[in-house]
Write a protein that holds these residues in place. Sequence first.
Motif, PDB file in Angstrom:
ATOM      1  N   CYS A  51      24.480  -8.729  98.322  1.00 19.39           N
ATOM      2  CA  CYS A  51      24.293 -10.129  98.729  1.00 19.39           C
ATOM      3  C   CYS A  51      23.591 -10.203 100.075  1.00 19.39           C
ATOM      4  O   CYS A  51      22.701 -11.042 100.288  1.00 19.39           O
ATOM      5  N   ALA A  54      19.967  -9.275  99.583  1.00 23.77           N
ATOM      6  CA  ALA A  54      19.235 -10.368  98.941  1.00 23.77           C
ATOM      7  C   ALA A  54      18.965 -11.499  99.928  1.00 23.77           C
ATOM      8  O   ALA A  54      17.883 -12.103  99.921  1.00 23.77           O
ATOM      9  N   GLY A  60      17.028 -14.422  96.675  1.00 28.75           N
ATOM     10  CA  GLY A  60      17.948 -15.166  95.816  1.00 28.75           C
ATOM     11  C   GLY A  60      17.285 -16.291  95.033  1.00 28.75           C
ATOM     12  O   GLY A  60      16.593 -17.125  95.600  1.00 28.75           O
ATOM     13  N   TRP A  62      19.208 -18.088  92.363  1.00 27.45           N
ATOM     14  CA  TRP A  62      20.366 -18.241  91.486  1.00 27.45           C
ATOM     15  C   TRP A  62      20.166 -19.308  90.428  1.00 27.45           C
ATOM     16  O   TRP A  62      20.724 -19.238  89.343  1.00 27.45           O
ATOM     17  N   TYR A 183      18.143  -8.290  91.668  1.00 31.73           N
ATOM     18  CA  TYR A 183      19.234  -8.387  92.632  1.00 31.73           C
ATOM     19  C   TYR A 183      20.327  -9.315  92.124  1.00 31.73           C
ATOM     20  O   TYR A 183      21.522  -9.005  92.199  1.00 31.73           O
ATOM     21  N   GLU A 184      19.923 -10.479  91.608  1.00 34.97           N
ATOM     22  CA  GLU A 184      20.895 -11.439  91.110  1.00 34.97           C
ATOM     23  C   GLU A 184      21.688 -10.860  89.946  1.00 34.97           C
ATOM     24  O   GLU A 184      22.909 -11.024  89.852  1.00 34.97           O
ATOM     25  N   LYS A 185      20.980 -10.173  89.039  1.00 34.22           N
ATOM     26  CA  LYS A 185      21.635  -9.555  87.894  1.00 34.22           C
ATOM     27  C   LYS A 185      22.722  -8.581  88.342  1.00 34.22           C
ATOM     28  O   LYS A 185      23.861  -8.648  87.880  1.00 34.22           O
TER      29      LYS A 185
END
Length: 296
Positions: A51, A54, A60, A62, A183-185
């Motif tokens: 986090c 990111a 990010g 999202w 990154y989100e995954k």
Amino acid sequence: MEPQANKKASYIMLISSMLIVGTIGIFRRYIPLSSALLAFFRGVIGGTVLCIFAAVGKRGHWQSIERKKLLFLVVSGAFLGINWILLFEAYNYTTIAKATLCYYLQPTIVLLLSPLLFNERLTAKKMICAASALAGMILVSGAAGGGPSQLHEIRGIVFGLGAACFYSAVVILNKKMGHVPLYEKTIVQLFSAAVILIPYLLAVGDPGSIVFDADMIILLLIVGVIYTGVVYGLYFGSMDGLRAQTISMLSYLEPMVAMAVSAFVLREPLSTGGIMGAVMILGSALVSEYEPGPKE
């Protein structure tokens, strides 16, 4: 950054991530926690570090994750947590080399399931590679010589194969869900892996009864920050400058490092048959994934 410099940096990042994660078995041996609790902390700490990565890198997005894909991510995160538990248990019961080699049957499992799940043709080359990997697994396990003599060795091999199966499920779900920012995954999967483990941890025992001394906290931070957050950050950061096949090929540095650690640091023996099996497993996976392309 110039393209050539970017490619060089990507190579350094990818190779560094593989060299680091290949030594994780050493730290598991010295952390006196259950595999489930260790997996929980790995998910929480690693997810937090990613986090931060990111946020600093402004990566990010999202709002781009659809509800259906988010469900896939949560389920795959749960499988990732189970995969960690089984792999850590494999380290407890057998050598680092054998546990890692069992784990690296994952590409073969996905390969064999691809015709059913993705309508991909199973070529003669891939069938030969799969058969070679399975034969190599028999040599690594010791079954060809009458089987492992001790029950804990059999358990370690079974746990390693179980880890390979659950990581195969993660790979399959990732392919099924389509594109999601990397990154989100991974952040969603890491936190999902931790959250899913909470009911299990409460059911099997009280985590609050464990005494966390300074040494244990340091080791947990190393596993969570370096072996999860930093490794994933380096791995994903390398993807902009390298072809997918190059990334796949260099990923096999991890089991090679794990085998070296097992043999030379922990002094864990690997028989001649085991060495032959290792060559068959890793060689088969490399050959099955290799497709001629532009010179890198």
